[in-house]
Design an enzyme around this catalytic site. Structure first.
Site, PDB file in Angstrom:
ATOM      1  N   ASP A  11      37.134  53.627  38.601  1.00  0.00           N
ATOM      2  CA  ASP A  11      36.854  52.242  38.993  1.00  0.00           C
ATOM      3  C   ASP A  11      35.359  51.922  39.097  1.00  0.00           C
ATOM      4  O   ASP A  11      34.904  51.331  40.093  1.00  0.00           O
ATOM      5  CB  ASP A  11      37.544  51.929  40.325  1.00  0.00           C
ATOM      6  CG  ASP A  11      39.051  52.108  40.264  1.00  0.00           C
ATOM      7  OD1 ASP A  11      39.583  52.399  39.185  1.00  0.00           O
ATOM      8  OD2 ASP A  11      39.703  51.956  41.315  1.00  0.00           O
ATOM      9  N   ASP A  51      40.639  49.348  37.869  1.00  0.00           N
ATOM     10  CA  ASP A  51      41.473  48.481  38.693  1.00  0.00           C
ATOM     11  C   ASP A  51      41.712  47.184  37.931  1.00  0.00           C
ATOM     12  O   ASP A  51      40.762  46.575  37.421  1.00  0.00           O
ATOM     13  CB  ASP A  51      40.731  48.193  40.008  1.00  0.00           C
ATOM     14  CG  ASP A  51      41.562  48.476  41.234  1.00  0.00           C
ATOM     15  OD1 ASP A  51      42.556  49.221  41.131  1.00  0.00           O
ATOM     16  OD2 ASP A  51      41.214  47.967  42.311  1.00  0.00           O
ATOM     17  N   LYS A 111      45.119  50.351  36.232  1.00  0.00           N
ATOM     18  CA  LYS A 111      46.048  50.553  37.342  1.00  0.00           C
ATOM     19  C   LYS A 111      46.040  49.330  38.254  1.00  0.00           C
ATOM     20  O   LYS A 111      45.085  48.549  38.248  1.00  0.00           O
ATOM     21  CB  LYS A 111      45.703  51.811  38.133  1.00  0.00           C
ATOM     22  CG  LYS A 111      44.307  51.830  38.750  1.00  0.00           C
ATOM     23  CD  LYS A 111      43.990  53.183  39.347  1.00  0.00           C
ATOM     24  CE  LYS A 111      42.617  53.236  39.985  1.00  0.00           C
ATOM     25  NZ  LYS A 111      42.469  52.404  41.188  1.00  0.00           N
ATOM     26  N   CYS A 160      39.917  55.098  46.437  1.00  0.00           N
ATOM     27  CA  CYS A 160      40.505  55.450  45.135  1.00  0.00           C
ATOM     28  C   CYS A 160      40.044  56.808  44.619  1.00  0.00           C
ATOM     29  O   CYS A 160      40.834  57.543  44.015  1.00  0.00           O
ATOM     30  CB  CYS A 160      40.203  54.351  44.118  1.00  0.00           C
ATOM     31  SG  CYS A 160      41.021  52.782  44.514  1.00  0.00           S
TER      32      CYS A 160
END
Length: 212
Positions: A11, A51, A111, A160
Protein backbone atom coordinates in the site's frame (compact mmCIF):
# COMPACT_ATOMS: atom_id res chain seq x y z
CA UNK A 1 19.61 -12.19 -5.97
CA UNK A 2 17.37 -13.59 -3.22
CA UNK A 3 16.38 -16.60 -5.34
CA UNK A 4 13.72 -18.04 -3.02
CA UNK A 5 12.53 -14.76 -1.50
CA UNK A 6 9.94 -12.21 -2.55
CA UNK A 7 9.60 -8.56 -1.75
CA UNK A 8 6.09 -7.39 -0.81
CA UNK A 9 5.50 -3.64 -0.84
CA UNK A 10 2.25 -2.92 0.97
CA UNK A 11 0.00 0.00 0.00
CA UNK A 12 2.62 2.57 -1.00
CA UNK A 13 -0.10 5.00 -2.06
CA UNK A 14 -0.47 8.79 -1.74
CA UNK A 15 -3.51 8.60 0.53
CA UNK A 16 -1.27 7.09 3.23
CA UNK A 17 1.27 9.91 3.02
CA UNK A 18 1.32 13.50 4.30
CA UNK A 19 -1.48 15.37 2.56
CA UNK A 20 -3.41 12.16 1.97
CA UNK A 21 -6.75 11.34 3.52
CA UNK A 22 -5.28 8.71 5.90
CA UNK A 23 -1.72 9.94 6.34
CA UNK A 24 0.80 7.77 8.15
CA UNK A 25 3.50 9.37 10.26
CA UNK A 26 6.26 10.34 7.78
CA UNK A 27 4.75 7.96 5.23
CA UNK A 28 6.49 9.65 2.31
CA UNK A 29 9.91 8.97 3.86
CA UNK A 30 9.90 5.39 2.57
CA UNK A 31 9.45 6.35 -1.10
CA UNK A 32 13.14 6.87 -2.06
CA UNK A 33 14.22 3.67 -0.31
CA UNK A 34 11.44 1.60 -1.85
CA UNK A 35 12.36 2.93 -5.28
CA UNK A 36 16.06 2.11 -4.79
CA UNK A 37 15.21 -1.39 -3.56
CA UNK A 38 13.06 -2.17 -6.60
CA UNK A 39 15.71 -0.82 -8.97
CA UNK A 40 18.35 -3.10 -7.44
CA UNK A 41 16.34 -6.18 -8.52
CA UNK A 42 17.52 -8.24 -5.57
CA UNK A 43 14.43 -10.45 -5.52
CA UNK A 44 13.25 -12.96 -8.07
CA UNK A 45 9.68 -11.81 -7.42
CA UNK A 46 8.31 -8.44 -6.36
CA UNK A 47 4.70 -7.83 -5.37
CA UNK A 48 2.82 -4.63 -4.58
CA UNK A 49 -0.50 -4.58 -2.77
CA UNK A 50 -2.90 -1.74 -3.47
CA UNK A 51 -5.79 -0.69 -1.26
CA UNK A 52 -8.69 -0.36 -3.71
CA UNK A 53 -11.96 0.53 -2.03
CA UNK A 54 -15.33 1.22 -3.64
CA UNK A 55 -17.17 4.31 -2.50
CA UNK A 56 -19.27 3.66 0.59
CA UNK A 57 -16.96 0.95 1.92
CA UNK A 58 -17.97 -0.53 5.27
CA UNK A 59 -14.65 0.51 6.83
CA UNK A 60 -15.31 4.21 6.18
CA UNK A 61 -16.69 6.26 9.06
CA UNK A 62 -18.77 8.13 6.50
CA UNK A 63 -20.72 4.91 5.87
CA UNK A 64 -22.00 4.76 9.47
CA UNK A 65 -24.27 7.53 10.73
CA UNK A 66 -23.10 9.15 13.96
CA UNK A 67 -19.55 7.74 13.91
CA UNK A 68 -16.14 9.39 13.63
CA UNK A 69 -12.87 8.25 12.00
CA UNK A 70 -10.76 5.99 14.24
CA UNK A 71 -13.79 4.92 16.26
CA UNK A 72 -14.27 1.16 16.62
CA UNK A 73 -17.51 -0.66 15.93
CA UNK A 74 -18.37 -4.38 15.71
CA UNK A 75 -18.45 -5.63 12.12
CA UNK A 76 -19.14 -9.28 11.30
CA UNK A 77 -18.47 -10.16 14.93
CA UNK A 78 -15.05 -8.51 15.16
CA UNK A 79 -13.79 -5.02 16.06
CA UNK A 80 -13.55 -2.72 13.04
CA UNK A 81 -11.69 0.57 13.11
CA UNK A 82 -13.53 3.15 11.05
CA UNK A 83 -11.25 5.12 8.74
CA UNK A 84 -11.52 8.33 6.78
CA UNK A 85 -12.50 7.65 3.18
CA UNK A 86 -9.25 6.59 1.51
CA UNK A 87 -7.86 4.78 -1.53
CA UNK A 88 -11.15 5.04 -3.38
CA UNK A 89 -10.93 3.23 -6.70
CA UNK A 90 -9.66 5.30 -9.65
CA UNK A 91 -8.66 8.31 -7.53
CA UNK A 92 -5.17 9.80 -7.41
CA UNK A 93 -4.79 8.87 -3.75
CA UNK A 94 -5.30 5.20 -4.57
CA UNK A 95 -2.58 5.03 -7.24
CA UNK A 96 0.74 3.38 -6.60
CA UNK A 97 3.09 6.23 -5.74
CA UNK A 98 4.24 7.91 -8.98
CA UNK A 99 7.78 8.60 -7.72
CA UNK A 100 8.58 4.87 -7.64
CA UNK A 101 9.63 2.86 -10.70
CA UNK A 102 7.25 -0.10 -10.51
CA UNK A 103 8.43 -1.72 -13.75
CA UNK A 104 10.08 -4.67 -11.98
CA UNK A 105 6.85 -5.79 -10.32
CA UNK A 106 5.58 -9.27 -11.06
CA UNK A 107 2.17 -8.75 -9.47
CA UNK A 108 -0.10 -5.93 -8.30
CA UNK A 109 -2.64 -7.31 -5.84
CA UNK A 110 -5.63 -5.05 -5.25
CA UNK A 111 -7.43 -5.57 -1.96
CA UNK A 112 -10.40 -4.14 -0.10
CA UNK A 113 -12.72 -4.10 -3.10
CA UNK A 114 -15.53 -6.01 -1.34
CA UNK A 115 -17.80 -3.27 0.00
CA UNK A 116 -18.57 -5.19 3.20
CA UNK A 117 -15.12 -6.56 4.07
CA UNK A 118 -11.95 -4.68 4.98
CA UNK A 119 -8.63 -6.12 3.83
CA UNK A 120 -5.44 -5.23 5.68
CA UNK A 121 -3.28 -8.23 4.81
CA UNK A 122 -1.97 -9.04 1.38
CA UNK A 123 -2.67 -12.72 2.09
CA UNK A 124 -6.15 -12.81 3.61
CA UNK A 125 -9.06 -10.44 3.85
CA UNK A 126 -10.41 -9.40 7.24
CA UNK A 127 -13.32 -11.35 8.69
CA UNK A 128 -16.34 -11.38 6.44
CA UNK A 129 -20.05 -11.98 7.13
CA UNK A 130 -19.51 -15.74 7.44
CA UNK A 131 -16.70 -15.29 9.97
CA UNK A 132 -13.93 -16.48 7.65
CA UNK A 133 -10.88 -14.64 6.34
CA UNK A 134 -10.85 -15.47 2.61
CA UNK A 135 -7.53 -15.92 0.85
CA UNK A 136 -6.40 -13.35 -1.69
CA UNK A 137 -4.50 -16.06 -3.57
CA UNK A 138 -1.11 -14.51 -2.88
CA UNK A 139 0.25 -17.43 -0.85
CA UNK A 140 -0.50 -19.89 -3.65
CA UNK A 141 0.95 -17.54 -6.26
CA UNK A 142 4.21 -17.30 -4.32
CA UNK A 143 4.47 -21.03 -3.64
CA UNK A 144 3.93 -21.84 -7.32
CA UNK A 145 7.05 -19.79 -7.99
CA UNK A 146 9.19 -21.49 -5.37
CA UNK A 147 9.11 -18.64 -2.85
CA UNK A 148 9.53 -19.66 0.79
CA UNK A 149 10.70 -16.36 2.29
CA UNK A 150 9.25 -12.84 2.18
CA UNK A 151 10.46 -9.36 3.04
CA UNK A 152 7.64 -6.92 3.73
CA UNK A 153 7.72 -3.12 3.61
CA UNK A 154 5.24 -0.30 3.07
CA UNK A 155 2.33 1.32 4.91
CA UNK A 156 1.13 1.25 7.54
CA UNK A 157 3.60 -0.52 9.81
CA UNK A 158 1.02 -1.04 12.57
CA UNK A 159 -1.88 -2.12 10.35
CA UNK A 160 -1.58 -3.52 6.81
CA UNK A 161 2.16 -4.24 6.93
CA UNK A 162 1.82 -5.94 10.31
CA UNK A 163 -1.13 -8.06 9.23
CA UNK A 164 0.65 -9.03 6.00
CA UNK A 165 3.87 -10.16 7.68
CA UNK A 166 1.94 -11.99 10.42
CA UNK A 167 -0.10 -13.88 7.85
CA UNK A 168 3.03 -14.69 5.84
CA UNK A 169 4.61 -16.29 8.91
CA UNK A 170 1.40 -18.10 9.87
CA UNK A 171 1.11 -19.51 6.34
CA UNK A 172 4.58 -21.04 6.46
CA UNK A 173 6.83 -18.42 4.87
CA UNK A 174 9.98 -17.16 6.61
CA UNK A 175 8.94 -13.57 7.18
CA UNK A 176 10.89 -10.38 7.77
CA UNK A 177 9.73 -6.79 8.19
CA UNK A 178 12.00 -4.12 6.68
CA UNK A 179 11.62 -1.64 9.55
CA UNK A 180 13.26 1.35 7.85
CA UNK A 181 10.98 1.00 4.82
CA UNK A 182 7.77 1.12 6.87
CA UNK A 183 5.99 3.87 8.79
CA UNK A 184 3.08 3.64 11.27
CA UNK A 185 -0.18 5.51 11.44
CA UNK A 186 1.22 6.79 14.74
CA UNK A 187 4.66 6.13 16.26
CA UNK A 188 2.96 5.49 19.60
CA UNK A 189 2.27 2.00 18.26
CA UNK A 190 5.89 1.07 17.55
CA UNK A 191 6.66 -0.60 20.88
CA UNK A 192 3.58 -2.80 20.63
CA UNK A 193 4.38 -3.64 16.99
CA UNK A 194 7.92 -4.73 17.86
CA UNK A 195 6.62 -6.88 20.71
CA UNK A 196 4.07 -8.53 18.44
CA UNK A 197 6.69 -9.30 15.80
CA UNK A 198 9.16 -10.71 18.31
CA UNK A 199 6.50 -12.91 19.89
CA UNK A 200 5.66 -14.36 16.47
CA UNK A 201 9.31 -15.00 15.58
CA UNK A 202 9.21 -12.53 12.70
CA UNK A 203 12.51 -10.90 11.76
CA UNK A 204 12.82 -7.13 12.24
CA UNK A 205 15.53 -6.01 9.85
CA UNK A 206 16.99 -2.93 8.20
CA UNK A 207 17.23 -2.93 4.42
CA UNK A 208 20.85 -1.72 4.37
CA UNK A 209 21.97 -4.55 6.67
CA UNK A 210 19.94 -7.50 5.44
CA UNK A 211 20.04 -6.74 1.71
CA UNK A 212 23.60 -5.46 1.35
Amino acid sequence: MQTHAALILVDVQPDFMPGGSLACHEGDAIVPGADRLLRRRLFRHCVATQDWHPRGHASFASSHVGTQPFQQIPLHGHPQTLWPDHCVQDTAGAALHPAIDWSSLDLILRKGSDTQVDSYSGFRENHGPDGSRPSTGLAGWLRERGVDEVYVAGLARDVCVLWTVQDAQALGFRAHLLWDLTRPVTPDSDEATRATLRAAGIGIVESADSLA
